[in-house]
Design an enzyme around this catalytic site. Structure first.
Site, PDB file in Angstrom:
ATOM      1  N   ARG A   1       0.822  -1.218   0.000  1.00  0.00           N
ATOM      2  CA  ARG A   1       0.000   0.000   0.000  1.00  0.00           C
ATOM      3  C   ARG A   1       0.852   1.262   0.000  1.00  0.00           C
ATOM      4  NH1 ARG A   1      -5.480  -0.999   2.096  1.00  0.00           N
ATOM      5  NH2 ARG A   1      -5.955  -2.968   1.097  1.00  0.00           N
TER       6      ARG A   1
ATOM      7  N   ARG B   1      -3.505   6.468   1.166  1.00  0.00           N
ATOM      8  CA  ARG B   1      -4.080   7.574   1.926  1.00  0.00           C
ATOM      9  C   ARG B   1      -3.127   8.333   2.827  1.00  0.00           C
ATOM     10  NH1 ARG B   1      -9.163   4.233   4.098  1.00  0.00           N
ATOM     11  NH2 ARG B   1      -7.557   2.629   3.997  1.00  0.00           N
TER      12      ARG B   1
ATOM     13  N   ARG C   1      -7.368  11.870  -5.366  1.00  0.00           N
ATOM     14  CA  ARG C   1      -8.609  11.103  -5.210  1.00  0.00           C
ATOM     15  C   ARG C   1      -9.810  12.048  -5.137  1.00  0.00           C
ATOM     16  NH1 ARG C   1      -9.731   7.722   0.179  1.00  0.00           N
ATOM     17  NH2 ARG C   1      -9.792   9.865   0.882  1.00  0.00           N
TER      18      ARG C   1
ATOM     19  N   ASP D   1      -6.808  -2.780  -7.231  1.00  0.00           N
ATOM     20  CA  ASP D   1      -7.305  -3.463  -6.035  1.00  0.00           C
ATOM     21  C   ASP D   1      -7.590  -4.915  -6.356  1.00  0.00           C
ATOM     22  OD1 ASP D   1      -8.191  -2.625  -3.163  1.00  0.00           O
ATOM     23  OD2 ASP D   1      -9.616  -4.128  -3.838  1.00  0.00           O
TER      24      ASP D   1
ATOM     25  N   TYR E   1     -14.767 -11.910   0.413  1.00  0.00           N
ATOM     26  CA  TYR E   1     -15.495 -10.678   0.087  1.00  0.00           C
ATOM     27  C   TYR E   1     -16.720 -10.973  -0.778  1.00  0.00           C
ATOM     28  CZ  TYR E   1     -11.562  -7.962   1.893  1.00  0.00           C
ATOM     29  OH  TYR E   1     -10.625  -7.407   2.711  1.00  0.00           O
TER      30      TYR E   1
END
Ligand code: 1CP
Length: 374
Positions: free
Chosen positions: A27, A31, A40, A77, A154
């Site tokens: 990652r 963020r 973003r 992703d 998921y």
């Protein structure tokens, strides 16, 4: 396409000598970087970044503009594959990823098909090709996918942060159905990764984030068996050399020998295992990636440096095959300055001395005894 000038990452994965211990971070684009948050916001949301190759390329390169990292990882992703299989991925503010159509009925599972990656996931391969052009011969680019079991979590639960109730019900009550779901998903992942290789990915990583929630027997049958099947189907032997494959099962330290035997070139480890012990257990079978606790990065810089050196010392001098990484993804609350300290510390610790240093009469010039000096 030729190998990059800085190919230390690829060399370490293949257990060849390197100039320094290579480092990248799970990652690494994300963020914690203000420039990521700004882009973003302008794009609209996370999926708008993923689906626009020019923006995905820009985000991929953001951490490399700040830090001397040894690899780039394509910004995307793992959930793009189930999305391409028709489940309808979306992100709701503060809740993480969700699917509009989670798999709860037998007929939905039996209806699943393998998407054509050149059609439904074209934005990923286009982004990879664009990043390769932008990187030039700087550092290698990593492609990736989720493990079938982690994707199935998921797909069946429909959201993250669940207690695995639905997937584990399926596993114990209808193992035949779960095997069908995993088989179709494995084919989808294999096709997607081969398309990534064709587009220019120079190494691949399989993320098995939830495999560690399984019993040993269930891990072998429902996660590892499918990782092995995928790796066997990858076109890793390319004209510029092998495209190495890294497997990361979070919480998989218990099963290290099994994972090391699945056909992968490297095993990525979370922070719960001692890296030196892991190296002794796998011998020269695979390289190891890891394994700093990402929470170390909340501490003052001196602690970050000291903890990084502990990881390097744990792996030990005199051995090839270490890629420095975090034990899991970097937190959004990480101070960006600490990453610079981490990268500099790792690079400086066992750097092969420059020729000029040798000439200056510093034959030792390598106080930590770089293991991999040619
Ligand atoms: O901007 C945002 O709010 C989105 C945050 C975000 C980011 C930056 C998500 C949503 N995905 C990503 C990128 C991402 N995800 C990469 C990019 C390359 C990199 O820099 O590493 C990669 C490799 C992933 C892989 C991924 N996505 C995994 C496996 C690794 C892991 O962290 O365990 C998983 C489980 C996901 C699902 C996912 N996507 C996003 C989030 C927040 C999550 C995790 C949700 C959960 O906790 O269950």
């Amino acid at each position: 396409m030729a190998r990059p000038r800085n190919d230390n990452f690829l060399r370490a994965l293949l257990r060849q000598p390197t100039d320094h211990t290579p480092i990248w971070m799970m990652r690494q684009a994300g963020r914690y970087l203000p420039e990521y948050r700004a882009l973003r916001r302008r794009a609209g949301g996370f999926l708008d970044l993923c689906r626009n190759p020019a923006l995905a390329c820009e985000v991929t390169l953001q951490p490399l503009a700040r830090y001397d990292l040894d690899a780039a990882i394509i910004f995307s992703d793992i959930l793009t594959v189930p999305d391409a299989m028709g489940l309808g991925l979306y992100f709701s503010e503060g809740e993480g990823p969700r699917f509009e159509r989670p798999l709860r009925e037998e007929r939905d599972i039996l209806r699943l098909t393998v998407p054509d990656p050149y059609d439904r996931l074209r934005y990923v391969t286009d982004a990879i090709a664009q990043v390769r052009r932008a990187l030039g011969d700087r550092v290698p680019l990593i492609g990736f996918a989720g493990s079938p079991y982690t994707l199935a979590c998921y797909m069946v639960e429909g959201a993250s942060g669940s207690d695995y109730r639905h997937i584990k019900t399926l596993l114990y009550a209808r193992p035949d159905l779960l095997h069908h779901l995993l088989a179709v998903t494995s084919e989808a992942v294999t096709a997607c990764l081969n398309a990534q290789i064709e587009a220019g990915a120079q190494a691949l990583m399989l993320f098995d984030t939830w495999g560690g929630s399984l019993s040993t027997a269930a891990y072998r049958a429902f996660s590892l068996a499918y990782l092995q099947r995928i790796i066997a189907g990858l076109k890793c032997e390319q004209k510029d050399g092998r495209v190495p494959v890294i497997v990361f099962t979070k919480g998989g330290g218990l099963w290290l020998e099994d994972i090391a035997a699945c056909g992968c070139d490297a095993v990525s480890l979370d922070w719960t295992i001692d890296l030196g012990e892991a190296r002794r257990r796998v011998g020269d079978k695979v390289a190891l990636q890891g394994n700093l606790d990402p929470n170390v990065l909340f501490a003052p810089p001196a602690v970050v440096a000291a903890e990084a050196i502990k990881v390097l010392d744990c792996y030990g001098a005199g051995h090839t095959g270490h890629v420095f990484n975090l034990g899991h993804g970097i937190s959004q609350y990480t101070p960006p300055e600490n990453i610079a300290v981490l990268v500099e510390t790792v690079h400086a610790y066992r750097r092969k001395p420059l020729l000029s240093e040798n000439k200056a009469g510093n034959p030792a010039g390598n106080p930590a005894g770089h293991p991999e000096m040619a």
